[in-house]
Design an enzyme around this catalytic site. Structure first.
Site, PDB file in Angstrom:
ATOM      1  CG  ASP A   1      32.671  25.097  55.591  1.00 43.28           C
ATOM      2  OD1 ASP A   1      31.948  25.572  56.486  1.00 43.28           O
ATOM      3  OD2 ASP A   1      33.841  25.468  55.408  1.00 43.28           O
TER       4      ASP A   1
ATOM      5  CG  ASP B   1      35.540  25.381  48.517  1.00 47.34           C
ATOM      6  OD1 ASP B   1      36.249  25.949  49.363  1.00 47.34           O
ATOM      7  OD2 ASP B   1      35.261  24.161  48.571  1.00 47.34           O
TER       8      ASP B   1
ATOM      9  CB  CYS C   1      41.871  40.156  31.194  1.00 51.32           C
ATOM     10  SG  CYS C   1      40.913  39.950  32.716  1.00 51.32           S
TER      11      CYS C   1
ATOM     12  CB  CYS D   1      38.907  41.577  35.281  1.00 49.44           C
ATOM     13  SG  CYS D   1      40.579  42.245  35.501  1.00 49.44           S
TER      14      CYS D   1
ATOM     15  CB  CYS E   1      42.596  43.610  32.619  1.00 43.07           C
ATOM     16  SG  CYS E   1      43.642  42.394  33.464  1.00 43.07           S
TER      17      CYS E   1
ATOM     18  CG  HIS F   1      43.090  39.670  37.093  1.00 40.01           C
ATOM     19  ND1 HIS F   1      42.919  39.818  35.734  1.00 40.01           N
ATOM     20  CD2 HIS F   1      43.961  38.626  37.257  1.00 40.01           C
ATOM     21  CE1 HIS F   1      43.650  38.928  35.102  1.00 40.01           C
ATOM     22  NE2 HIS F   1      44.295  38.183  35.989  1.00 40.01           N
TER      23      HIS F   1
END
Length: 341
Positions: free
Chosen positions: A60, A231, A269, A271, A274, A300
């Protein structure tokens, strides 16, 4: 969807982000300018090498942080004189400085230096701020940077100013276009209206980026309005408070209801959290202030956000996005933290 460096790289390694299929990360020009400084990053060969990230980096401009964090500031035609938020030392940032800093960082996508007006903002102040931002945009366009360069639409909550901003930026000509000055304290309907007032005037063949947004349903709604990139700090900021995202809303893992819960954060999930750990164990880690709990919930949440955008792309390609949007937004709930026991 860029994954912000300020919140994630502190607790996630580049390998972990790659494993989550993070395609691009965001570096904050203002914070990197203040600390560690450009001398350090230049001596290390640029931001990619400094942080060992081999993928693209979007940076940015630093404008939002100057206007939101600086203790004292004075806006001139050349830029902004301000005191930084770390030690109060005097600093200056303008179009040239912002572009040169982003060039030093080795940014793959550099954002122009803009002025972000507060909310609420009078029409007179918004118009004056926009004119200055557009003059700065023309200067930024002339300054060489190694990668792509995106313009930023401003104009506060005024539809005609948003249109003027978008049309002028397109005339200047950029590789992509962002919608800035949103999520600065305005109600959600006004935030959505700001996007709607800008998007029709931006070219369909260039990326359109909503800066600093948003919640999962907000992102789905903005995709429906023509936005391609986002973002947001929410996945990592809320993870640090023990809050996890799921398909039906957020859950506060500090709640006593999860003390003996043997299930994962979300069934199905894939991830790292999980696949291996229960809600009860994650609650224990969070309540004990163990960094592992915050890391696992962060992984996660990032997995959820990036997976949501992958699903959206799939539904768009299949021609079923409208149905998905209606179901997802209709079923999503923000669950307040209740008994933290």
């Amino acid at each position: 969807m860029p994954v912000g460096t300020q919140a994630t790289v502190k607790c996630c390694s580049p390998d972990e982000l790659h494993a989550l299929d993070a395609q691009i990360i965001l570096g904050n020009t203002y914070h990197l300018f203040v600390r560690p400084g450009m001398d350090v990053i230049a001596s290390m060969g640029g931001l990619h090498r400094f942080m060992s990230w081999t993928g693209p980096i979007l940076t940015d401009s630093g404008g939002f942080q100057v206007f939101s964090l600086a203790r004292l500031r004075k806006v001139t035609e050349d830029g902004v004189h301000f005191q930084n938020h770390v030690d109060g030392s005097p600093m200056f940032l303008g179009p040239r400085e912002s572009m040169e800093i982003q060039a030093t960082l080795g940014s793959d996508i550099a954002m122009i230096f803009d002025e972000c007006p507060p909310f609420p903002c009078s029409r007179e102040d918004a118009a004056a701020s926009l004119e200055r931002t557009l003059r700065w945009a023309a200067k930024c366009k002339e300054i060489e940077t190694p990668g792509l360069k995106f313009g930023i639409v401003q104009g506060s909550s005024y539809a005609d100013l948003r249109r003027q901003s978008a049309e002028t930026l397109v005339q200047i000509g950029f590789d992509g276009y962002a919608i800035g000055g949103v999520s600065v304290g305005e109600p959600e309907p006004e935030m959505m209206a700001a996007v709607e007032h800008a998007e029709p005037w931006l070219p369909e063949d260039r990326p359109r980026y909503a800066m600093g947004l948003g919640t999962p349903p907000q992102m789905v709604e903005m995709v429906a309005r023509g936005i391609d990139m986002f973002d947001c700090v929410l996945p990592t900021r809320l993870a640090r408070n023990g809050t996890a995202f799921t398909r039906t809303g957020t859950i506060a893992l500090k709640n006593a209801a999860f003390t003996k819960d043997t299930g994962p954060i979300e069934e199905g999930c894939a991830c790292p959290a999980c696949r291996t750990f229960s809600r009860g164990y994650l609650r224990h880690l969070v309540k004990s202030e163990e960094i592992l709990g915050l890391r696992l919930i962060t992984l996660h949440n990032l997995h959820f956000y990036l997976g949501l955008m992958a699903q959206v792309r799939g539904y768009i390609e299949a021609g079923t996005f409208a149905e998905f949007r209606r179901e997802f937004v209709g079923n999503y709930r923000v669950h307040q933290q209740e008994d933290a026991g």
